[in-house]
Design a protein around this motif. Structure first.
Motif, PDB file in Angstrom:
ATOM      1  N   ASN A   1       4.106  -3.578  -7.995  1.00 33.32           N
ATOM      2  CA  ASN A   1       2.671  -3.901  -7.960  1.00 33.32           C
ATOM      3  C   ASN A   1       2.347  -4.818  -6.785  1.00 33.32           C
ATOM      4  N   GLU A   2       3.226  -5.786  -6.540  1.00 35.53           N
ATOM      5  CA  GLU A   2       3.009  -6.694  -5.415  1.00 35.53           C
ATOM      6  C   GLU A   2       3.107  -5.941  -4.096  1.00 35.53           C
ATOM      7  N   LYS A   3       4.074  -5.040  -3.995  1.00 37.93           N
ATOM      8  CA  LYS A   3       4.219  -4.252  -2.773  1.00 37.93           C
ATOM      9  C   LYS A   3       2.990  -3.371  -2.556  1.00 37.93           C
ATOM     10  N   ASN A   4       2.502  -2.747  -3.621  1.00 35.31           N
ATOM     11  CA  ASN A   4       1.299  -1.918  -3.512  1.00 35.31           C
ATOM     12  C   ASN A   4       0.103  -2.737  -3.039  1.00 35.31           C
ATOM     13  N   TYR A   5      -0.006  -3.959  -3.544  1.00 34.41           N
ATOM     14  CA  TYR A   5      -1.098  -4.839  -3.124  1.00 34.41           C
ATOM     15  C   TYR A   5      -1.045  -5.088  -1.624  1.00 34.41           C
ATOM     16  N   TRP A   6       0.140  -5.462  -1.121  1.00 31.39           N
ATOM     17  CA  TRP A   6       0.267  -5.764   0.307  1.00 31.39           C
ATOM     18  C   TRP A   6       0.092  -4.505   1.157  1.00 31.39           C
ATOM     19  N   GLU A   7       0.555  -3.363   0.670  1.00 23.74           N
ATOM     20  CA  GLU A   7       0.366  -2.121   1.422  1.00 23.74           C
ATOM     21  C   GLU A   7      -1.108  -1.766   1.520  1.00 23.74           C
ATOM     22  N   ASN A   8      -1.842  -1.926   0.430  1.00 21.09           N
ATOM     23  CA  ASN A   8      -3.293  -1.680   0.481  1.00 21.09           C
ATOM     24  C   ASN A   8      -3.972  -2.633   1.450  1.00 21.09           C
ATOM     25  N   LEU A   9      -3.500  -3.865   1.466  1.00 23.74           N
ATOM     26  CA  LEU A   9      -4.094  -4.860   2.357  1.00 23.74           C
ATOM     27  C   LEU A   9      -3.845  -4.512   3.825  1.00 23.74           C
ATOM     28  N   ILE A  10      -2.642  -4.063   4.159  1.00 24.24           N
ATOM     29  CA  ILE A  10      -2.396  -3.729   5.568  1.00 24.24           C
ATOM     30  C   ILE A  10      -3.005  -2.381   5.953  1.00 24.24           C
ATOM     31  N   HIS A  11      -3.289  -1.527   4.966  1.00 21.81           N
ATOM     32  CA  HIS A  11      -4.026  -0.300   5.283  1.00 21.81           C
ATOM     33  C   HIS A  11      -5.468  -0.640   5.653  1.00 21.81           C
ATOM     34  N   GLN A  12      -6.016  -1.659   5.018  1.00 21.05           N
ATOM     35  CA  GLN A  12      -7.372  -2.099   5.337  1.00 21.05           C
ATOM     36  C   GLN A  12      -7.417  -2.874   6.646  1.00 21.05           C
TER      37      GLN A  12
ATOM     38  N   ASP B   1       1.106 -11.131   8.533  1.00 17.60           N
ATOM     39  CA  ASP B   1       1.638 -11.726   7.303  1.00 17.60           C
ATOM     40  C   ASP B   1       1.785 -10.700   6.184  1.00 17.60           C
ATOM     41  N   GLY B   2       0.941  -9.691   6.176  1.00 13.23           N
ATOM     42  CA  GLY B   2       1.064  -8.636   5.175  1.00 13.23           C
ATOM     43  C   GLY B   2       2.383  -7.893   5.319  1.00 13.23           C
ATOM     44  N   TYR B   3       2.758  -7.596   6.573  1.00 15.90           N
ATOM     45  CA  TYR B   3       4.037  -6.921   6.816  1.00 15.90           C
ATOM     46  C   TYR B   3       5.215  -7.809   6.404  1.00 15.90           C
ATOM     47  N   LEU B   4       5.081  -9.093   6.652  1.00  8.25           N
ATOM     48  CA  LEU B   4       6.159 -10.016   6.274  1.00  8.25           C
ATOM     49  C   LEU B   4       6.287 -10.124   4.748  1.00  8.25           C
ATOM     50  N   GLN B   5       5.162 -10.113   4.061  1.00  9.80           N
ATOM     51  CA  GLN B   5       5.196 -10.184   2.602  1.00  9.80           C
ATOM     52  C   GLN B   5       5.833  -8.925   2.008  1.00  9.80           C
ATOM     53  N   ILE B   6       5.498  -7.765   2.595  1.00  8.58           N
ATOM     54  CA  ILE B   6       6.118  -6.525   2.119  1.00  8.58           C
ATOM     55  C   ILE B   6       7.629  -6.571   2.371  1.00  8.58           C
ATOM     56  N   ALA B   7       8.033  -7.129   3.508  1.00  9.52           N
ATOM     57  CA  ALA B   7       9.465  -7.247   3.798  1.00  9.52           C
ATOM     58  C   ALA B   7      10.150  -8.129   2.758  1.00  9.52           C
ATOM     59  N   LYS B   8       9.510  -9.210   2.364  1.00  6.58           N
ATOM     60  CA  LYS B   8      10.082 -10.091   1.333  1.00  6.58           C
ATOM     61  C   LYS B   8      10.247  -9.352   0.013  1.00  6.58           C
ATOM     62  N   VAL B   9       9.233  -8.594  -0.376  1.00  8.86           N
ATOM     63  CA  VAL B   9       9.296  -7.836  -1.631  1.00  8.86           C
ATOM     64  C   VAL B   9      10.392  -6.778  -1.551  1.00  8.86           C
TER      65      VAL B   9
END
Length: 124
Positions: A63-74, A80-88
């Motif tokens: 769910n967290e990964k989906n959130y960040w992916e939606n954010l970087i699609h927008q 920072d969105g890419y870094l957060q996805i990398a952490k997840v």
């Protein structure tokens, strides 16, 4: 005739030491309880570790990964969105995908001081 002397055997009262039995009984009960607790914990641990079964609960991370992916699609330039996805992804044991997101973040901001810190923290 002389009278026969009857020997009366006196029964010595043997004292049973119940204290020793109680101690042994207590040790046995403690060992049984410890084995039951250990077996219960091992069973729960093994149920959580199933890989081929659907028992591994990655829903919060997904769910967290989906959130960040939606954010970087927008906003595709949000580093920072890419870094957060990398952490997840590292938490989900997807180091290859995490490395790809780190590379994308480096393409967007090659002079960032935060990206090397994240790489070091994630051990990539």
């Amino acid at each position: 005739m002389p009278a026969k002397k009857t020997k009366v055997k006196s029964k010595k009262s043997k004292k049973v030491n119940y204290k020793i039995y109680f101690i042994h009984y207590s040790y046995c009960l403690i060992i049984i309880v410890l084995l039951l607790v250990a077996g219960f914990n091992i069973n729960n641990f093994l149920n959580d570790q199933k890989v081929l079964g659907a028992s591994v609960d990655v829903t919060p991370l997904q769910n967290e990964k989906n959130y960040w992916e939606n954010l970087i699609h927008q906003n595709p330039s949000y580093v920072d969105g890419y870094l957060q996805i990398a952490k997840v992804d590292v938490e989900m044991s997807n180091k290859k995908e995490a490395y790809l997101y780190i590379q994308k973040a480096l393409e967007l901001d090659p002079n960032s001081t935060k990206i090397p810190e994240v790489i070091k923290a994630l051990s990539l």
